[in-house]
Design a protein around this motif. Structure first.
Motif, PDB file in Angstrom:
ATOM      1  N   TRP A 132     -19.799   4.859 -62.047  1.00 21.17           N
ATOM      2  CA  TRP A 132     -20.783   5.811 -62.118  1.00 21.17           C
ATOM      3  C   TRP A 132     -19.669   7.397 -63.533  1.00 21.17           C
ATOM      4  O   TRP A 132     -21.373   7.787 -63.685  1.00 21.17           O
ATOM      5  CB  TRP A 132     -19.519   7.116 -60.692  1.00 21.17           C
ATOM      6  CG  TRP A 132     -20.369   7.794 -59.948  1.00 21.17           C
ATOM      7  CD1 TRP A 132     -20.195   9.843 -60.173  1.00 21.17           C
ATOM      8  CD2 TRP A 132     -21.878   8.108 -58.985  1.00 21.17           C
ATOM      9  NE1 TRP A 132     -21.094  10.664 -59.233  1.00 21.17           N
ATOM     10  CE2 TRP A 132     -21.897   9.567 -59.315  1.00 21.17           C
ATOM     11  CE3 TRP A 132     -22.256   7.509 -58.136  1.00 21.17           C
ATOM     12  CZ2 TRP A 132     -23.134   9.856 -58.446  1.00 21.17           C
ATOM     13  CZ3 TRP A 132     -23.042   7.259 -57.516  1.00 21.17           C
ATOM     14  CH2 TRP A 132     -24.196   8.892 -57.393  1.00 21.17           C
ATOM     15  N   ARG A 133     -19.197   7.377 -63.967  1.00 25.07           N
ATOM     16  CA  ARG A 133     -18.960   8.014 -64.852  1.00 25.07           C
ATOM     17  C   ARG A 133     -20.076   7.317 -66.106  1.00 25.07           C
ATOM     18  O   ARG A 133     -20.625   7.851 -66.720  1.00 25.07           O
ATOM     19  CB  ARG A 133     -17.939   7.979 -65.401  1.00 25.07           C
ATOM     20  CG  ARG A 133     -17.581   7.978 -66.583  1.00 25.07           C
ATOM     21  CD  ARG A 133     -15.977   8.324 -67.014  1.00 25.07           C
ATOM     22  NE  ARG A 133     -15.367   8.813 -66.420  1.00 25.07           N
ATOM     23  CZ  ARG A 133     -14.010   7.844 -65.772  1.00 25.07           C
ATOM     24  NH1 ARG A 133     -14.422   6.226 -66.362  1.00 25.07           N
ATOM     25  NH2 ARG A 133     -13.585   8.110 -64.366  1.00 25.07           N
ATOM     26  N   THR A 134     -20.399   6.059 -66.223  1.00 20.64           N
ATOM     27  CA  THR A 134     -20.923   5.500 -67.480  1.00 20.64           C
ATOM     28  C   THR A 134     -22.912   5.542 -66.812  1.00 20.64           C
ATOM     29  O   THR A 134     -23.256   5.813 -67.512  1.00 20.64           O
ATOM     30  CB  THR A 134     -20.559   4.000 -67.346  1.00 20.64           C
ATOM     31  OG1 THR A 134     -19.080   3.389 -67.902  1.00 20.64           O
ATOM     32  CG2 THR A 134     -21.794   3.435 -68.078  1.00 20.64           C
ATOM     33  N   CYS A 135     -23.026   5.353 -65.631  1.00 25.12           N
ATOM     34  CA  CYS A 135     -24.191   4.923 -65.182  1.00 25.12           C
ATOM     35  C   CYS A 135     -24.865   5.726 -64.552  1.00 25.12           C
ATOM     36  O   CYS A 135     -26.095   5.999 -64.493  1.00 25.12           O
ATOM     37  CB  CYS A 135     -24.264   3.902 -64.145  1.00 25.12           C
ATOM     38  SG  CYS A 135     -24.515   2.029 -65.096  1.00 25.12           S
ATOM     39  N   THR A 136     -24.434   7.364 -63.945  1.00 28.86           N
ATOM     40  CA  THR A 136     -24.396   8.582 -63.496  1.00 28.86           C
ATOM     41  C   THR A 136     -24.574   9.446 -64.896  1.00 28.86           C
ATOM     42  O   THR A 136     -24.595  10.282 -64.451  1.00 28.86           O
ATOM     43  CB  THR A 136     -25.017   8.356 -62.443  1.00 28.86           C
ATOM     44  OG1 THR A 136     -23.124   9.695 -61.645  1.00 28.86           O
ATOM     45  CG2 THR A 136     -25.027   7.254 -61.390  1.00 28.86           C
ATOM     46  N   GLY A 137     -23.678   8.979 -65.438  1.00 27.02           N
ATOM     47  CA  GLY A 137     -23.575  10.296 -66.496  1.00 27.02           C
ATOM     48  C   GLY A 137     -22.403  11.441 -66.121  1.00 27.02           C
ATOM     49  O   GLY A 137     -22.066  12.053 -66.378  1.00 27.02           O
ATOM     50  N   CYS A 141     -25.772  -0.754 -65.759  1.00 30.09           N
ATOM     51  CA  CYS A 141     -26.527  -0.036 -65.571  1.00 30.09           C
ATOM     52  C   CYS A 141     -27.801  -0.113 -65.061  1.00 30.09           C
ATOM     53  O   CYS A 141     -28.940   0.128 -65.340  1.00 30.09           O
ATOM     54  CB  CYS A 141     -26.307   1.545 -66.396  1.00 30.09           C
ATOM     55  SG  CYS A 141     -24.915   1.881 -66.308  1.00 30.09           S
ATOM     56  N   TYR A 142     -28.198  -1.700 -65.392  1.00 27.43           N
ATOM     57  CA  TYR A 142     -29.759  -2.180 -64.779  1.00 27.43           C
ATOM     58  C   TYR A 142     -30.824  -1.366 -65.639  1.00 27.43           C
ATOM     59  O   TYR A 142     -31.560  -1.659 -65.493  1.00 27.43           O
ATOM     60  CB  TYR A 142     -29.614  -2.090 -62.984  1.00 27.43           C
ATOM     61  CG  TYR A 142     -28.329  -2.542 -62.597  1.00 27.43           C
ATOM     62  CD1 TYR A 142     -29.179  -3.712 -61.920  1.00 27.43           C
ATOM     63  CD2 TYR A 142     -27.773  -1.970 -62.016  1.00 27.43           C
ATOM     64  CE1 TYR A 142     -28.472  -4.657 -61.057  1.00 27.43           C
ATOM     65  CE2 TYR A 142     -26.506  -1.979 -60.759  1.00 27.43           C
ATOM     66  CZ  TYR A 142     -27.010  -3.619 -60.605  1.00 27.43           C
ATOM     67  OH  TYR A 142     -26.017  -4.316 -59.678  1.00 27.43           O
ATOM     68  N   GLY A 143     -30.353  -1.608 -67.094  1.00 24.20           N
ATOM     69  CA  GLY A 143     -31.516  -1.337 -68.407  1.00 24.20           C
ATOM     70  C   GLY A 143     -32.140   0.043 -67.900  1.00 24.20           C
ATOM     71  O   GLY A 143     -32.284   1.000 -68.459  1.00 24.20           O
ATOM     72  N   LEU A 144     -30.887   0.781 -66.734  1.00 26.73           N
ATOM     73  CA  LEU A 144     -31.349   2.575 -66.416  1.00 26.73           C
ATOM     74  C   LEU A 144     -30.672   3.568 -67.204  1.00 26.73           C
ATOM     75  O   LEU A 144     -29.417   3.654 -67.748  1.00 26.73           O
ATOM     76  CB  LEU A 144     -31.524   2.632 -65.107  1.00 26.73           C
ATOM     77  CG  LEU A 144     -32.428   2.474 -64.304  1.00 26.73           C
ATOM     78  CD1 LEU A 144     -32.834   1.353 -64.130  1.00 26.73           C
ATOM     79  CD2 LEU A 144     -32.904   3.271 -62.564  1.00 26.73           C
ATOM     80  N   THR A 145     -31.143   4.585 -67.666  1.00 32.57           N
ATOM     81  CA  THR A 145     -30.192   5.915 -68.639  1.00 32.57           C
ATOM     82  C   THR A 145     -29.851   6.303 -66.978  1.00 32.57           C
ATOM     83  O   THR A 145     -29.893   5.615 -65.955  1.00 32.57           O
ATOM     84  CB  THR A 145     -31.141   6.651 -69.038  1.00 32.57           C
ATOM     85  OG1 THR A 145     -31.950   7.265 -68.228  1.00 32.57           O
ATOM     86  CG2 THR A 145     -32.023   5.633 -70.251  1.00 32.57           C
ATOM     87  N   PRO A 146     -28.686   7.102 -67.576  1.00 29.03           N
ATOM     88  CA  PRO A 146     -28.068   8.040 -66.660  1.00 29.03           C
ATOM     89  C   PRO A 146     -28.847   8.715 -65.510  1.00 29.03           C
ATOM     90  O   PRO A 146     -29.171   8.931 -64.876  1.00 29.03           O
ATOM     91  CB  PRO A 146     -26.603   9.006 -67.436  1.00 29.03           C
ATOM     92  CG  PRO A 146     -27.004   7.874 -68.560  1.00 29.03           C
ATOM     93  CD  PRO A 146     -28.251   7.197 -69.023  1.00 29.03           C
TER      94      PRO A 146
END
Length: 341
Positions: free
Chosen positions: A172-177, A136-141
């Motif tokens: 999408w589920r992992t990186c945007t919640g 996720c490039y180090g970003l939170t959702p």
């Protein structure tokens, strides 16, 4: 659809055959290519039955596909509907800056009836060993949702269209919640297999589906459009940026033509016809009229600019209850009705 040599393959997601039993085979097919695809025989792609192609345009803030013009133009010359995509690098800058970079390097929309809205390509970080960041490039959702929102808003501001989002359900589920916030954007689903499977949160249907990263019949990724060729063409035809408003006052009709878009419109044709027994007896500069019909040409209408046209009609046929003027410009219609005297 990783666009660089070091990119890893997309993760296959589990098949959910029971939910999609009876799915028909794709009828409208297409491909996606990048600079790594090399020279493409676009005539052969068209002969193989492809209707559309996506071409990698840019990545992050510093990469432009050196073959973009060749590939993008070649697809159009072969009669394919084409679109451009931007491979996101959310850790490098805010989303708006990458939308600007994309629009300036091939992602800008052309009103030619054969150019699809631009694509925001969101997938696993392929450079983890180099940048030491997760998928996720180090970003939170929350940060990722904000980044995607900034990109899509800026793209909409620049082109008037909703960017297509390319992604996998797992990313999408992992990186945007599992954010449901982008259902208005057309979805290009990546899932290599025989069925699309589960969709990301926020979408009830996919617009495009990438079922494989390569194939025998087409170079590059193997894709299908979820609809008919007519619907595909409609997606490539952007809604008009022209808006018409006006008023009727006695025998005079005033029409305001506005360009709500971000690009100038040249040679805009405005046609009108009086009804209710009236004939047009006067029109402004740039207009020609005869009987009930009038035709005007606006040489150039800049972004956010307006032009006012005034038409005068002669006496209506006695006893006519409804009289007025219909006006059309760039597929937009306006009807003005005058009060009966």
């Amino acid at each position: 659809m990783v666009a660089v040599a070091a990119a890893g393959a997309l993760l296959l997601e589990s098949t959910q055959a029971s939910a999609l039993a009876g799915l028909r085979a794709p009828e409208v097919t297409g491909t996606d290519v990048s600079g790594w695809t090399g020279a493409v025989d676009w005539a052969g792609v068209a002969e193989a039955g492809a209707a559309f192609a996506f071409v990698h345009a840019s990545e992050g803030l510093d990469y432009v596909n050196p073959r973009f013009a060749e590939q993008y133009g070649g697809a159009a010359d072969a009669g394919l509907i084409r679109g451009a995509y931007h491979f996101a690098q959310p850790h490098e800058s805010d989303g708006a800056a990458q939308a600007d970079f994309f629009a300036a390097n091939g992602g800008g929309l052309v009103r030619d009836g054969r150019t699809l809205p631009g694509v925001l390509d969101l997938e696993d970080n392929p450079y983890g060993k180099k940048n030491k960041l997760d998928n996720c490039y180090g970003l939170t959702p929350e940060e990722m949702v904000a980044w995607v929102g900034a990109f899509t808003r800026r793209y909409r501001q620049r082109t008037g269209r909703e960017a297509i989002i390319y992604t996998t359900t797992s990313w999408w589920r992992t990186c945007t919640g599992g954010s449901p916030a982008f259902g208005r954007n057309p979805l290009w689903l990546a899932r290599w297999g025989t069925r699309p499977g589960e969709l990301p949160a926020g979408w009830k249907r996919h617009t495009f589906w990438q079922s494989a990263d390569k194939g025998r019949s087409l170079p590059g990724g193997q894709n299908s459009f979820n609809g008919t060729v007519t619907r595909l063409r409609a997606l490539a035809e952007p809604p008009s940026a022209i808006r018409l408003t006006g008023r009727a006052a006695g025998s005079a009709y005033t029409v305001t033509v506005a360009n709500t878009g971000t690009e100038p419109v040249a040679g805009l044709k405005v046609t009108g016809r009086a009804f209710g027994g009236q004939k047009i007896i006067k029109a402004g500069e740039g207009c020609r009229f005869s009987g009930t019909a009038v035709r005007c040409t606006i040489t150039r209408l800049g972004p956010k600019a307006t032009v006012r046209l005034t038409f005068t009609t002669g006496p209506a046929t006695p006893g006519t209850a409804r009289r007025g003027l219909t006006v059309t410009a760039d597929g937009v219609d306006l009807t003005l009705t005058a009060k009966a005297r």
